[in-house]
Motif scaffolding. Structure first.
Motif, short mmCIF file in Angstrom:
data_model
loop_
_atom_site.label_atom_id
_atom_site.label_comp_id
_atom_site.label_asym_id
_atom_site.label_seq_id
_atom_site.Cartn_x
_atom_site.Cartn_y
_atom_site.Cartn_z
N VAL A 1 83.10 -4.03 25.22
CA VAL A 1 84.34 -5.10 24.57
C VAL A 1 84.19 -4.64 23.06
CG1 VAL A 1 82.32 -6.58 25.06
CG2 VAL A 1 84.91 -7.24 24.85
N HIS A 2 83.02 -4.81 22.22
CA HIS A 2 83.11 -4.51 20.97
C HIS A 2 82.83 -4.02 20.60
CE1 HIS A 2 82.12 -8.78 21.99
NE2 HIS A 2 83.57 -9.18 21.73
N GLU A 3 81.30 -2.71 21.10
CA GLU A 3 80.92 -1.06 20.18
C GLU A 3 80.67 -0.37 21.29
OE1 GLU A 3 78.28 -2.72 16.81
OE2 GLU A 3 77.86 -4.16 17.97
N ILE A 4 80.31 0.57 21.01
CA ILE A 4 78.79 1.67 20.91
C ILE A 4 78.19 0.95 21.53
CG2 ILE A 4 78.64 3.95 21.30
CD1 ILE A 4 81.42 3.88 22.35
N GLY A 5 77.10 1.07 22.41
CA GLY A 5 75.85 0.23 22.33
C GLY A 5 74.30 1.32 22.17
N LYS A 6 73.04 1.03 22.09
CA LYS A 6 72.16 1.86 21.65
C LYS A 6 71.16 2.06 22.80
CE LYS A 6 71.89 0.33 17.06
NZ LYS A 6 71.54 -0.21 15.84
N TYR A 7 70.42 2.43 23.10
CA TYR A 7 69.50 2.89 24.41
C TYR A 7 68.37 2.21 23.98
CZ TYR A 7 72.79 6.85 27.33
OH TYR A 7 73.41 7.61 27.49
N GLY A 8 67.68 1.49 25.61
CA GLY A 8 66.78 0.80 25.54
C GLY A 8 66.95 -0.74 25.78
N GLY A 9 65.22 -0.88 26.01
CA GLY A 9 64.64 -2.59 26.42
C GLY A 9 64.66 -2.78 28.14
N THR A 10 64.68 -4.23 27.97
CA THR A 10 64.45 -4.89 28.96
C THR A 10 65.39 -5.73 29.33
OG1 THR A 10 62.71 -4.17 29.93
CG2 THR A 10 63.28 -6.26 30.59
N TRP A 11 66.27 -6.47 29.63
CA TRP A 11 66.57 -7.54 30.50
C TRP A 11 66.65 -8.69 31.19
CZ3 TRP A 11 72.26 -7.43 32.89
CH2 TRP A 11 72.94 -8.67 33.37
N VAL B 1 77.19 7.10 37.40
CA VAL B 1 78.38 7.72 37.23
C VAL B 1 79.39 6.64 36.05
CG1 VAL B 1 79.47 5.91 39.21
CG2 VAL B 1 80.30 8.81 38.16
N PHE B 2 78.75 5.76 35.54
CA PHE B 2 79.28 4.76 34.27
C PHE B 2 78.72 5.20 32.75
CE2 PHE B 2 78.66 1.96 38.08
CZ PHE B 2 79.79 1.52 38.01
N VAL B 3 79.81 5.99 32.60
CA VAL B 3 80.18 6.55 30.75
C VAL B 3 80.85 5.61 29.66
CG1 VAL B 3 80.01 8.78 30.06
CG2 VAL B 3 79.11 8.86 32.06
N ASP B 4 80.37 5.80 28.37
CA ASP B 4 81.24 5.42 27.85
C ASP B 4 82.17 6.35 27.19
OD1 ASP B 4 79.52 6.27 25.39
OD2 ASP B 4 78.49 5.17 25.57
N THR B 5 82.94 5.54 26.19
CA THR B 5 83.90 6.43 25.93
C THR B 5 83.35 7.38 24.98
OG1 THR B 5 84.31 3.98 24.19
CG2 THR B 5 86.48 4.92 26.09
N GLU B 6 82.22 7.36 24.48
CA GLU B 6 81.41 8.56 23.37
C GLU B 6 80.85 9.46 24.46
OE1 GLU B 6 80.19 7.64 19.46
OE2 GLU B 6 81.90 5.95 19.04
#
Length: 680
Positions: A91-101, A318-323
């Motif tokens: 919705v806003h930007e390409i993200g970064k890997y890592g962390g816990t929710w 199988v989920f992938v972002d636009t980059e």
């Protein structure tokens, strides 16, 4: 130790705030709500990309997966994802890997919590972020053939289960032939696999192509595959033998068709089950079995029947972002058990959850607002388009007490109780005035809404009329305290309402207020709070009389109808489980409903096989009957009280300002949590 002391101090502070500051901040908080400028944002969300020209040329992965690839413990990311990744534009930007929710849940019966946050979803098709348009999902695409009698689903080439085994048409055939058609596993066929009472078939075309075939046109099938229905994927329905597909390579080892009787008996005994069916369903449970191969972006590693339900990234997602970054961005999701609604809210206010919408109490809105900066979160409100943040269901197939059953099946009795409720008092007390007193019908903007006159139908306080109606139907005699007497000579007419603690709203306290209100019409209401798993058992056993819940999802009338008429048996509150069984079995099981309800059911079924224009008219007629007959009492609706109070850490990215709030979209899954990430 220092961190532990800080946590204890924060909880003490929050407890004090909840107890002492609500009155001080309420006026300012409600003014903020009234403006709707800062808490209710603009609806927005991610998008599925289907244009081949916009597909990423190269795939990337999380660092820990890259390390496993380098060590030879995992295939390269391109082999794991396959040739046709599911591309999500954040919705806003390409993200970064890592962390816990971090989030909270209330126990094993709160399985919806995991489905909503972490299932992807694994539906074959799904909704766009508006909740209105069907988009490709696990299936790459689809087409309707043979005049709407057949849907052809194109799967994603090279897609794999979480254990690396191929996901193919064979998984659909196994589900249909060996699970769905096995009467031990699925004794009552699903109405979603039938049109005009005639069951359909699933056929393999080739490795990556499947057909669902029916004898009559089934124009609604794409919506059914997108919604939270019996064909809504393995995570949501696998443990009931439904879903549309299943991991054949894994589940065959627990099925009598593929295992010798003696070997299967040994497996059942070793696993401490009393039948192979119970073992099979347990092995199919996305929330309970860490060994189950899945298609979801996160998979269970510590099950939901423990104090910490933990899910970790699926290396074969199988989920992938636009980059080209394989999703999810976040490594793991940890849902921590909370004993009740109060504990979940205290933790959320204290900033101990990173993203949470389920179980947050609208009544604590002033305190949430006051503690945003201290807790490091932003508060959002996501109103729903459904008519009931709270509803009351009459169990119309109840049989244990013939006197109670007689009155619950009397329309004017139900109507009298409905107009004996002071909704304005309830709205001000529990919704802080943000809800809408309403019948069960959806928002006026909903295409199935039957008309503005139905908003207040049997939904406006009129104590005088309610008493007159109850007198007229034969309940005129009262005891010394003014309560109405049974007509069978067995004393006072007492009705029980079943409520759940620790679920979204203060259902028990609201029901207690209604109990006081109903005294004015001579009705003695007993409020019985139960734990969610017990509610499920009581409802399935046809023991519930009245049930307090919400009708979220009913704005998607034809894909989430369980809060409109008796449609589902395994639910926390039902308007008639025996009628639901009759409906799904085409009249061979359960109990035959009365004529007016059968009329509603027939209109509902007919809508699946007609073009949209006619379907919309049938939908309006379904809602007219539901509102006129008051099978379910609407109380307050179209507010944010039911899973629309949302907190998200300010440093969590790709959080929508407002998201579509519906279980049919498994909110927040409709906002694609695979794209959530930590900014720092």
């Amino acid at each position: 130790m220092a961190k532990h002391r800080r946590t204890l101090r924060s909880r003490f502070t929050v407890t004090f705030v909840v107890g002492a500051l609500v009155c001080l901040v309420a006026a300012g908080a409600l003014a903020q709500v009234a403006s709707k400028s800062s808490l209710i944002g603009k609806l927005e969300g991610p998008e599925v990309v289907t244009d081949p020209a916009k597909l990423p040329k190269q795939l990337k992965e999380a660092p820990q997966l890259a390390a496993l690839v380098k060590a030879g413990k995992l295939p390269p990311v391109a082999e794991r994802v396959g040739q046709d990744p599911l591309i999500i534009k954040p919705v806003h930007e390409i993200g970064k890997y890592g962390g816990t929710w971090r989030g909270g849940f209330t126990g094993p019966a709160d399985f919806w919590n995991g489905y909503r946050c972490c299932s992807g979803p694994d539906h074959l098709l799904f909704w766009d972020y508006t909740g209105d348009k069907v988009t490709p999902n696990i299936a790459k695409g689809y087409e309707m053939q043979d005049g709407g009698r057949t849907i052809v689903l194109h799967l994603r080439r090279g897609m794999k289960w979480s254990d690396g085994r191929p996901f193919t048409a064979d998984d659909f055939v196994f589900w249909f032939e060996d699970i769905y058609r096995n009467k031990d596993l699925v004794p009552t066929p699903s109405a979603t696999m039938a049109i005009n009472g005639k069951q359909g078939e699933v056929q393999k075309v080739d490795t990556y192509t499947v057909k669902f075939k029916f004898s009559d046109p089934y124009y609604m099938l794409p919506d059914v595959l997108a919604g939270s229905t019996d064909l809504g994927g393995q995570a949501w329905r696998g443990t009931l033998g439904l879903g549309g597909y299943a991991p054949a390579h894994y589940l065959k080892q627990f099925h009598p068709k593929y295992v010798a009787p003696a070997d299967l008996d040994r497996k059942v005994k070793d696993a401490k089950f009393d039948s192979w069916v119970r073992m099979f369903f347990s092995k199919s449970d996305w929330a309970l079995n860490p060994d189950l191969p899945v298609l979801t972006p996160w998979k269970t590693v510590t099950p939901s029947n423990t104090s910490t339900w933990t899910l970790e990234r699926n290396p074969y997602s199988v989920f992938v972002d636009t980059e080209g970054n394989q999703l999810p961005y976040i490594d793991r999701v940890v849902l921590t058990l909370a004993e009740n609604l109060e504990v979940i809210n205290l933790r959320a206010i204290a900033g101990e959850y990173d993203f949470q919408a389920r179980h947050l109490d609208l009544g604590k809105l002033p305190v949430f607002i006051e503690n945003q900066q201290r807790g490091g979160y932003k508060l959002h409100l996501d109103p729903g388009d459904y008519g009931g943040d709270m509803i009351i269901k009459f169990n119309l197939s109840y049989e244990a007490d013939p006197e109670i059953a007689k009155w619950m099946n009397t329309a004017d009795f139900r109507r009298a109780l409905a107009i004996g409720i002071d909704r304005d008092q309830i709205n001000e007390t529990f919704w802080l005035g943000t809800g809408t007193p309403s019948s069960v019908v959806p928002a006026d903007s909903n295409k199935y809404n039957p008309g503005p006159q139905y908003r207040k139908l049997w939904a406006t306080l009129d104590v005088k009329k309610a008493n007159e109606m109850l007198d007229k139907i034969g309940l005129a005699k009262k005891d010394g305290e003014g309560y109405r007497l049974r007509t069978d000579g067995k004393g006072r007419l007492r009705i029980e309402i079943m409520t759940l603690g620790g679920q979204f709203l203060q259902f028990t306290q609201i029901a207690e207020m209604i109990r006081e209100q109903w005294k004015k019409i001579g009705i003695d209401l007993t409020v019985q709070e139960v734990e969610r798993s017990l509610a499920l058992k009581r409802t399935a056993a046809n023991e519930q009389q009245l049930g307090a819940w919400n009708n979220d999802g009913s704005e998607h009338l034809f894909t989430f109808p369980l809060h409109v008429f008796p449609f589902e048996i395994a639910t926390v509150a039902s308007s008639g489980p025996l009628y639901a069984r009759w409906f799904h079995s085409a009249g061979t099981q359960g109990k035959e409903p009365p004529a007016r309800m059968k009329e509603l059911m027939e209109k509902f079924k007919r809508a699946y096989g007609v073009p949209e224009k006619e379907r919309i008219e049938l939908g309006k007629e379904v809602w007219k009957i539901a509102a006129e007959e008051v099978y379910i009492i609407g109380v307050i609706g179209m507010g944010p009280a039911s899973m629309g109070v949302r907190v998200a850490k300010t440093n969590m990215g790709n959080i929508p300002s407002r998201q579509y709030n519906s279980p049919d979209g498994k909110t927040p899954t409709i906002s694609r949590p695979v794209t959530f990430f930590w900014k720092k």
